[in-house]
Enzyme design. Structure first.
Site, PDB file in Angstrom:
ATOM      1  N   ASP A 172      16.171 -14.951  14.641  1.00 51.65           N
ATOM      2  CA  ASP A 172      16.899 -15.000  13.378  1.00 51.65           C
ATOM      3  C   ASP A 172      18.242 -14.285  13.480  1.00 51.65           C
ATOM      4  OD1 ASP A 172      15.274 -12.657  13.670  1.00 51.65           O
ATOM      5  OD2 ASP A 172      15.724 -12.120  11.595  1.00 51.65           O
ATOM      6  N   GLU A 187      13.343 -10.408  12.412  1.00 41.15           N
ATOM      7  CA  GLU A 187      13.723  -9.068  12.877  1.00 41.15           C
ATOM      8  C   GLU A 187      14.747  -8.447  11.950  1.00 41.15           C
ATOM      9  OE1 GLU A 187      16.183  -6.074  15.073  1.00 41.15           O
ATOM     10  OE2 GLU A 187      16.793  -7.963  14.152  1.00 41.15           O
TER      11      GLU A 187
END
Length: 383
Positions: free
Chosen positions: A82, A144
């Site tokens: 991400d 994350e």
């Protein structure tokens, strides 16, 4: 060489062109399924066994675990899929189109850190995987940048125990063996509104918060005096009072005041201990104003992380690179993956580019990163 796979730049371009933003705001948050599917196809073409793992309690997010080889030990190469959201007004180019200029690769995720997977896949095409005698794992995680839900779930659910894990966050190819944790809290004071002409008929939340801040600053000083780790440039836990809001008019007694604070604990300080210290600091306020003070997590807390300097992984990487492993103040998924196996943070790109408009990775990292990944795989999977 696997000629079916796209070129290195084509891999990079496809990763950057596949949006995978994670955000607490549901309007901005995106599934990473398309990116995970892309990685799964490439890794399968290389002969790795691939598993896509739905991450519970997320908005359609997935981890990917790929492996070649069986048995105990081996190496895990890990990274998150991400990115943070982007500020369209501050970018001067399309964040989802990889562009090269002045020896820089521009795009959202070039450094932090989707580009890592282009390096891994490009390196693997030139590795004779059948000659490895220990397993190789590739882990791609979700979220994350927000909750670290992917790494948390993987650590809690896996039975794997590789010899070691390397997280390829942008460290300018310098090994990181420790970082601080992160605790982000909201302190909320509920008062009683009323007209400012008669203060006794209300309870002013701003005045209570003023007293609470005094206790918090005392705690900040206590943390600095009580805890110390010389491995860090800032060798003590920090506390930042970052946001405050209260009231709505000058002639109205403030009914609610909220303070957001950030704490960065050292490795070895447990989150429970830190929460207890925070609660103790505010106990006098809670006792004087019963039911009017509340503490809530703004984000799931992250513990500090440390891989001991004497650990075999640290010794091996320091010898391989000829550099001492360092400690940093920012956070990664390392405290969670460290529960699985000894873990270091080491990857291409500069942390200064993380979360920045016109994010880029210098092309100077391309050859050294390929070389390093090849060395890591040979060292940990062919012993």
């Amino acid at each position: 060489m696997n000629t079916q796979l796209p070129s290195f730049i084509a891999l990079y371009r496809a990763l950057i062109a596949t949006p995978s933003i994670s955000a607490n705001d549901g309007a901005l948050d995106q599934s990473n399924e398309r990116l995970i599917t892309l990685l799964a196809g490439w890794l399968s073409d290389l002969g790795l066994r691939v598993e896509m793992q739905p991450v519970p309690n997320t908005r359609n997010k997935f981890n990917l675990l790929a492996n070649y080889g069986e048995g105990a030990g081996g190496l895990m190469l890990a990274g998150h899929t991400d990115t943070v959201p982007f500020d369209e007004g501050r970018w001067t180019r399309d964040p989802f189109t990889l562009s090269e200029q002045d020896n820089r690769l521009y795009g959202l995720g070039t450094a932090d850190m989707k580009g890592l997977f282009a390096f891994i896949i490009d390196t693997l095409r030139d590795i004779e995987l059948h000659k490895l005698n220990k397993p190789l794992y590739i882990l791609a995680t979700a979220d994350e940048e927000t909750s670290m839900a992917g790494a948390r779930y993987f650590a809690a659910s896996t039975a794997l125990r590789p010899d070691c894990c390397i997280i390829g966050e942008p460290t300018s190819l310098k090994p990181i063996r420790a970082h601080k944790g992160h605790l982000s809290e909201a302190i909320r004071i509920t008062g009683q509104s009323g007209h400012s002409s008669d203060p006794a008929r209300g309870v002013n939340a701003i005045e209570i918060m003023h007293n609470a801040i005094g206790h918090l600053l005392t705690l900040r000083n206590t943390l600095q005096q009580r805890y110390h780790n010389p491995a860090f440039n800032i060798p003590y836990p920090t506390m930042n009072l970052g946001h405050i809001h209260g009231g709505d008019a000058a002639n109205r007694i403030c009914a609610c005041c909220e303070l957001h604070l950030d704490m960065r604990p050292l490795p070895g300080m447990t989150l429970n201990d830190l929460n207890e210290l925070l609660n103790q600091a505010l106990t006098p306020i809670a006792a004087q104003w019963s039911g009017r003070l509340r503490i809530e997590h703004l984000h799931p807390p992250i513990p500090g992380y440390e891989c001991p300097r004497h650990a075999p992984l640290v010794q091996a990487i320091e010898q391989l690179l000829g550099e001492r492993a360092e400690a940093v103040n920012y956070c990664t998924e390392a405290p969670f993956l460290q529960e699985v196996c000894p873990t270091l943070v080491l990857g291409p790109g500069s942390i200064e580019q993380a979360h920045q408009p016109d994010e880029y990775l210098s092309t100077d990292f391309i050859v050294p990163t390929r070389t390093l990944l090849t060395q890591l795989i040979h060292h940990f999977c062919q012993r």
